[in-house]
Write an enzyme that holds these catalytic residues in place. Structure first.
Site, short mmCIF file in Angstrom:
data_model
loop_
_atom_site.label_atom_id
_atom_site.label_comp_id
_atom_site.label_asym_id
_atom_site.label_seq_id
_atom_site.Cartn_x
_atom_site.Cartn_y
_atom_site.Cartn_z
N HIS A 1 -3.60 11.93 0.82
CA HIS A 1 -2.32 10.96 0.40
C HIS A 1 -2.37 10.59 -1.15
CE1 HIS A 1 -5.43 7.89 1.59
NE2 HIS A 1 -4.93 8.25 2.70
N ARG B 1 -8.50 9.05 -1.09
CA ARG B 1 -9.67 9.51 -0.23
C ARG B 1 -10.32 10.97 -1.03
NH1 ARG B 1 -10.62 6.99 4.50
NH2 ARG B 1 -9.03 5.63 5.21
N THR C 1 -8.22 6.42 9.19
CA THR C 1 -8.03 5.25 8.50
C THR C 1 -9.01 4.19 8.63
OG1 THR C 1 -6.25 3.34 8.39
CG2 THR C 1 -6.86 4.29 10.63
N HIS D 1 -4.48 -4.44 7.82
CA HIS D 1 -4.46 -3.74 8.75
C HIS D 1 -3.60 -3.82 9.94
CE1 HIS D 1 -6.16 0.48 9.78
NE2 HIS D 1 -5.93 0.09 10.93
N ASP D 2 -2.50 -3.03 10.11
CA ASP D 2 -1.32 -3.13 11.02
C ASP D 2 -0.91 -4.54 11.03
OD1 ASP D 2 -1.59 -0.65 11.61
OD2 ASP D 2 -3.00 -1.14 13.66
N GLU E 1 -8.62 0.71 -2.74
CA GLU E 1 -9.66 0.42 -1.78
C GLU E 1 -10.53 1.68 -1.86
OE1 GLU E 1 -6.70 -2.02 1.08
OE2 GLU E 1 -6.88 0.08 1.46
N GLY F 1 0.92 -1.51 4.29
CA GLY F 1 1.19 -0.15 3.79
C GLY F 1 2.26 0.77 4.98
N HIS F 2 1.40 0.94 6.16
CA HIS F 2 1.89 1.84 7.19
C HIS F 2 3.17 1.28 7.89
CE1 HIS F 2 1.93 4.99 10.18
NE2 HIS F 2 2.02 3.66 11.26
N ASN G 1 0.76 -1.18 0.11
CA ASN G 1 -0.12 -0.01 0.04
C ASN G 1 1.16 1.25 0.05
OD1 ASN G 1 -1.75 2.25 1.07
ND2 ASN G 1 -3.21 0.69 1.32
N ARG H 1 5.39 18.12 1.08
CA ARG H 1 6.34 19.13 0.61
C ARG H 1 5.73 19.67 -0.93
NH1 ARG H 1 11.50 18.99 2.98
NH2 ARG H 1 11.75 20.93 1.81
N HIS I 1 -5.61 3.74 -1.41
CA HIS I 1 -6.79 3.88 -0.74
C HIS I 1 -7.07 5.52 -1.15
CE1 HIS I 1 -9.93 3.36 2.37
NE2 HIS I 1 -10.25 4.34 1.59
#
Length: 243
Positions: free
Chosen positions: A50, A45, A104, A195-196, A74, A217-218, A7, A18, A43
């Site tokens: 992002h 939004r 999230t 997720h995580d 997503e 991703g994260h 992700n 930036r 994903h």
């Protein structure tokens, strides 16, 4: 073997901070693919905080140039989102029940109470050749409901497992996912997860079996900062190959 889908939202978030195209989301997609990632996930939004719409189109072209790589988009199935998805035609569209202001994703669909909205969306995706996936909690009833309304796959929301990994409820949490996967087998629906999940907890989770894809991703982005992108991707691929 489980497919690793990277992700890129956090790469996009860093770029946006930036105001110029650095780091390049497209270039990082190419790097992850070159290192062996089997999928790219975004994903987008509505506020484009992002991933931007332009990223979606660029990444679709990149993934199309690599036959082994799947593109997964997503998002909440708004009309604008669906129009973009049906134009881009990714391999997979994962539908999530997010509100506009959510930081999230934090829960899965209540499918019974959302079926009147989801069924025509699933039909539309199927009609243009896009595999659908519904984001669900580890609840056998939700898994069965996803299959009943025609979803191609489910994506298990893995926060319950990840947040309990170092606690006393870890085994209880993991058993809930085992039951959800068993329900998916009975309902003949494919299973993704995300997720995580991270390098520490992924191996135990994949030991459940039958997980077709993990979207990470994260944690992966943070681990790349700590340990280096080549080492991190290679480590994930070794874990995914053990399933």
């Amino acid at each position: 073997m489980t497919r690793l889908s990277v992700n890129l939202n956090k790469i996009a978030l860093l770029r946006n901070s930036r105001g110029r195209n650095y780091p390049s989301v497209a270039e990082f997609a190419e790097r992850f693919i070159a290192l062996g990632a089997g999928g790219i996930t975004v994903h987008p939004r509505q506020d484009e905080r992002h991933t931007r719409r332009a990223d979606v189109y660029a990444l679709a072209e990149i993934c199309r140039s690599h036959e082994q790589v799947e593109f997964n988009i997503e998002g909440y199935p708004s009309q604008d989102f669906l129009n973009m998805v049906c134009e881009v035609k990714p391999d997979q569209c994962t539908l999530v029940p997010d509100t506009v202001d959510q930081i999230t994703s934090d829960h899965g669909w209540d499918i019974e109470n959302s079926s009147s909205m989801l069924v025509p969306v699933l039909d539309r995706l199927r009609g243009v050749g896009i595999r659908s996936s519904l984001f669900v909690d580890p609840d056998p009833l939700q898994v069965a409901a996803a299959s009943k309304i025609g979803a191609g796959r489910i994506e298990l929301y893995t926060e319950l497992y990840a947040s309990s990994y170092h606690g006393e409820s870890r085994s209880v949490a993991l058993s809930a996912y085992c039951e959800a996967v068993q329900a998916a087998r009975l309902a003949n629906i494919g299973v993704n997860a995300g997720h995580d999940l991270n390098l520490e907890n992924l191996s135990e989770f994949l030991a459940i079996g039958s997980i077709l894809e993990v979207s990470i991703g994260h944690a992966l982005t943070v681990e790349c900062i700590e340990y280096g992108i080549s080492h991190v991707v290679a480590s994930y691929l070794r874990i995914c190959a053990q399933e």
